[in-house]
Motif scaffolding. Structure first.
Motif, PDB file in Angstrom:
ATOM      1  N   TYR A  13      32.752   6.252  30.007  1.00 49.48           N
ATOM      2  CA  TYR A  13      31.869   7.344  30.419  1.00 49.48           C
ATOM      3  C   TYR A  13      30.470   6.819  30.732  1.00 49.48           C
ATOM      4  CZ  TYR A  13      28.880  11.423  30.045  1.00 49.48           C
ATOM      5  OH  TYR A  13      27.948  12.388  30.292  1.00 49.48           O
ATOM      6  N   LYS A  14      29.889   7.324  31.799  1.00 49.82           N
ATOM      7  CA  LYS A  14      28.507   7.002  32.172  1.00 49.82           C
ATOM      8  C   LYS A  14      27.725   8.305  32.286  1.00 49.82           C
ATOM      9  CE  LYS A  14      29.405   2.646  32.640  1.00 49.82           C
ATOM     10  NZ  LYS A  14      30.108   2.314  31.434  1.00 49.82           N
ATOM     11  N   LYS A  15      26.586   8.343  31.649  1.00 51.04           N
ATOM     12  CA  LYS A  15      25.741   9.530  31.693  1.00 51.04           C
ATOM     13  C   LYS A  15      25.323   9.842  33.133  1.00 51.04           C
ATOM     14  CE  LYS A  15      23.653   8.894  27.164  1.00 51.04           C
ATOM     15  NZ  LYS A  15      22.395   8.729  26.430  1.00 51.04           N
ATOM     16  N   LYS A  16      25.146  11.130  33.395  1.00 53.84           N
ATOM     17  CA  LYS A  16      24.695  11.556  34.717  1.00 53.84           C
ATOM     18  C   LYS A  16      23.360  10.921  35.079  1.00 53.84           C
ATOM     19  CE  LYS A  16      26.984  16.032  34.748  1.00 53.84           C
ATOM     20  NZ  LYS A  16      26.808  17.482  34.756  1.00 53.84           N
ATOM     21  N   GLU A  17      22.486  10.760  34.070  1.00 51.55           N
ATOM     22  CA  GLU A  17      21.159  10.179  34.328  1.00 51.55           C
ATOM     23  C   GLU A  17      21.271   8.740  34.821  1.00 51.55           C
ATOM     24  OE1 GLU A  17      21.885  11.494  31.119  1.00 51.55           O
ATOM     25  OE2 GLU A  17      21.096  13.467  31.650  1.00 51.55           O
ATOM     26  N   ILE A  18      22.222   7.998  34.261  1.00 52.33           N
ATOM     27  CA  ILE A  18      22.413   6.606  34.688  1.00 52.33           C
ATOM     28  C   ILE A  18      22.954   6.572  36.109  1.00 52.33           C
ATOM     29  CG2 ILE A  18      23.785   4.513  34.291  1.00 52.33           C
ATOM     30  CD1 ILE A  18      23.484   5.060  31.279  1.00 52.33           C
ATOM     31  N   LYS A  19      23.924   7.425  36.405  1.00 55.17           N
ATOM     32  CA  LYS A  19      24.472   7.483  37.763  1.00 55.17           C
ATOM     33  C   LYS A  19      23.395   7.865  38.772  1.00 55.17           C
ATOM     34  CE  LYS A  19      29.164   8.698  36.370  1.00 55.17           C
ATOM     35  NZ  LYS A  19      30.211   9.727  36.437  1.00 55.17           N
ATOM     36  N   LYS A  20      22.564   8.815  38.404  1.00 53.85           N
ATOM     37  CA  LYS A  20      21.468   9.244  39.276  1.00 53.85           C
ATOM     38  C   LYS A  20      20.465   8.105  39.460  1.00 53.85           C
ATOM     39  CE  LYS A  20      17.987  12.801  39.867  1.00 53.85           C
ATOM     40  NZ  LYS A  20      16.726  12.978  39.223  1.00 53.85           N
ATOM     41  N   ASP A  21      20.167   7.395  38.386  1.00 54.14           N
ATOM     42  CA  ASP A  21      19.234   6.267  38.437  1.00 54.14           C
ATOM     43  C   ASP A  21      19.752   5.188  39.391  1.00 54.14           C
ATOM     44  OD1 ASP A  21      16.783   5.268  37.543  1.00 54.14           O
ATOM     45  OD2 ASP A  21      17.723   4.071  35.964  1.00 54.14           O
TER      46      ASP A  21
ATOM     47  N   TYR B  70      21.996  -3.753  38.227  1.00 53.66           N
ATOM     48  CA  TYR B  70      21.216  -2.617  37.721  1.00 53.66           C
ATOM     49  C   TYR B  70      22.179  -1.730  36.959  1.00 53.66           C
ATOM     50  CZ  TYR B  70      17.679   1.123  37.938  1.00 53.66           C
ATOM     51  OH  TYR B  70      16.748   2.089  37.635  1.00 53.66           O
ATOM     52  N   TRP B  71      21.988  -1.581  35.659  1.00 56.27           N
ATOM     53  CA  TRP B  71      22.955  -0.937  34.778  1.00 56.27           C
ATOM     54  C   TRP B  71      24.311  -1.611  34.964  1.00 56.27           C
ATOM     55  CZ3 TRP B  71      21.316   2.125  30.954  1.00 56.27           C
ATOM     56  CH2 TRP B  71      20.113   2.802  31.098  1.00 56.27           C
ATOM     57  N   HIS B  72      25.334  -0.859  35.372  1.00 55.65           N
ATOM     58  CA  HIS B  72      26.664  -1.427  35.583  1.00 55.65           C
ATOM     59  C   HIS B  72      26.965  -1.660  37.066  1.00 55.65           C
ATOM     60  CE1 HIS B  72      27.056   2.966  35.772  1.00 55.65           C
ATOM     61  NE2 HIS B  72      28.042   2.744  36.625  1.00 55.65           N
ATOM     62  N   SER B  73      25.942  -1.563  37.895  1.00 52.83           N
ATOM     63  CA  SER B  73      26.096  -1.739  39.340  1.00 52.83           C
ATOM     64  C   SER B  73      25.672  -3.154  39.747  1.00 52.83           C
ATOM     65  CB  SER B  73      25.212  -0.702  40.049  1.00 52.83           C
ATOM     66  OG  SER B  73      25.183  -0.929  41.428  1.00 52.83           O
ATOM     67  N   TYR B  74      26.549  -3.835  40.476  1.00 47.39           N
ATOM     68  CA  TYR B  74      26.263  -5.184  40.969  1.00 47.39           C
ATOM     69  C   TYR B  74      26.426  -5.198  42.490  1.00 47.39           C
ATOM     70  CZ  TYR B  74      26.891  -7.168  36.236  1.00 47.39           C
ATOM     71  OH  TYR B  74      26.778  -7.488  34.910  1.00 47.39           O
ATOM     72  N   HIS B  75      25.460  -5.784  43.189  1.00 45.28           N
ATOM     73  CA  HIS B  75      25.586  -5.999  44.626  1.00 45.28           C
ATOM     74  C   HIS B  75      25.395  -7.490  44.872  1.00 45.28           C
ATOM     75  CE1 HIS B  75      25.582  -1.746  45.024  1.00 45.28           C
ATOM     76  NE2 HIS B  75      24.298  -1.598  44.796  1.00 45.28           N
ATOM     77  N   MET B  76      26.318  -8.092  45.630  1.00 44.67           N
ATOM     78  CA  MET B  76      26.290  -9.531  45.861  1.00 44.67           C
ATOM     79  C   MET B  76      26.300  -9.848  47.345  1.00 44.67           C
ATOM     80  SD  MET B  76      29.080 -10.032  42.942  1.00 44.67           S
ATOM     81  CE  MET B  76      29.509  -8.326  43.156  1.00 44.67           C
ATOM     82  N   PHE B  77      25.565 -10.896  47.688  1.00 46.64           N
ATOM     83  CA  PHE B  77      25.461 -11.320  49.080  1.00 46.64           C
ATOM     84  C   PHE B  77      25.440 -12.842  49.128  1.00 46.64           C
ATOM     85  CE2 PHE B  77      23.249  -7.379  48.383  1.00 46.64           C
ATOM     86  CZ  PHE B  77      23.776  -6.546  49.351  1.00 46.64           C
ATOM     87  N   ILE B  78      26.245 -13.396  50.000  1.00 46.98           N
ATOM     88  CA  ILE B  78      26.166 -14.834  50.262  1.00 46.98           C
ATOM     89  C   ILE B  78      25.315 -14.989  51.509  1.00 46.98           C
ATOM     90  CG2 ILE B  78      27.442 -16.915  50.883  1.00 46.98           C
ATOM     91  CD1 ILE B  78      29.733 -15.869  49.135  1.00 46.98           C
ATOM     92  N   VAL B  79      24.287 -15.815  51.378  1.00 45.91           N
ATOM     93  CA  VAL B  79      23.318 -15.993  52.458  1.00 45.91           C
ATOM     94  C   VAL B  79      23.193 -17.469  52.799  1.00 45.91           C
ATOM     95  CG1 VAL B  79      22.048 -13.917  51.758  1.00 45.91           C
ATOM     96  CG2 VAL B  79      21.298 -16.152  50.925  1.00 45.91           C
ATOM     97  N   ALA B  80      22.640 -17.734  53.979  1.00 46.83           N
ATOM     98  CA  ALA B  80      22.398 -19.107  54.404  1.00 46.83           C
ATOM     99  C   ALA B  80      21.232 -19.684  53.621  1.00 46.83           C
ATOM    100  CB  ALA B  80      22.106 -19.148  55.905  1.00 46.83           C
ATOM    101  N   PHE B  81      21.359 -20.935  53.207  1.00 47.29           N
ATOM    102  CA  PHE B  81      20.322 -21.629  52.462  1.00 47.29           C
ATOM    103  C   PHE B  81      19.433 -22.399  53.436  1.00 47.29           C
ATOM    104  CE2 PHE B  81      18.744 -25.517  50.507  1.00 47.29           C
ATOM    105  CZ  PHE B  81      18.097 -25.013  49.398  1.00 47.29           C
ATOM    106  N   ASN B  82      18.117 -22.230  53.302  1.00 43.28           N
ATOM    107  CA  ASN B  82      17.146 -22.949  54.126  1.00 43.28           C
ATOM    108  C   ASN B  82      16.161 -23.623  53.176  1.00 43.28           C
ATOM    109  OD1 ASN B  82      14.856 -23.710  55.610  1.00 43.28           O
ATOM    110  ND2 ASN B  82      15.191 -22.101  57.103  1.00 43.28           N
TER     111      ASN B  82
END
Length: 134
Positions: free
Chosen positions: A105-113, A13-25
């Motif tokens: 630089y990242k706009k305040k609106e993007i950080k808030k989003d 989302y924008w410049h934010s990445y969240h990653m998770f390794i999960v078990a495959f079923n």
């Protein structure tokens, strides 16, 4: 029958990445991925369409694919792997992309989003509702 054992879920989302390794079923993978994706899309900002990207395509063979993409309010990448080391290499790639995208630089609106629609704790809560995080 699939040989996959691990799934890497990446929520961007924008410049934010969240990653998770999960078990495959194999038996429940597609339903888990669809339900998780719907909830993530809703959290990131309600969609005006009911779209689940690659998870919706009807392929001639019912085999589970290695990669699924959903392009919405930020992307969701779902990748399946036979071994953990390859999943970790892809995770490292996304960490590098996040580092590059975060520069400058990242706009305040993007950080808030991002704070409102892509908090790590909330994304993790959604992912672990459908998958076992390893």
């Amino acid at each position: 029958m699939s040989d996959y054992k691990y799934t890497l879920i990446t929520s961007q989302y924008w410049h934010s990445y969240h990653m998770f390794i999960v078990a495959f079923n194999e038996e429940s993978f597609i339903e888990q991925a669809k339900n998780m994706s719907r909830e993530l899309i809703e959290y990131k900002g309600p969609s005006t369409r009911d779209y689940l990207g690659d998870l919706e395509y009807n392929y001639e063979t019912p085999e589970i694919r290695q990669r699924y993409n959903i392009n919405e309010q930020g992307d969701i990448y779902i990748q399946n792997f036979i071994n953990l080391s390859v999943a970790l290499r892809w995770m490292k790639k996304y960490i590098g992309e996040e580092d590059n995208a975060s520069k400058g630089y990242k706009k305040k609106e993007i950080k808030k989003d991002i704070e409102e629609h892509h908090r790590f704790e909330k994304v993790k809560e959604i992912v672990e509702k459908y998958f076992e995080i390893l």
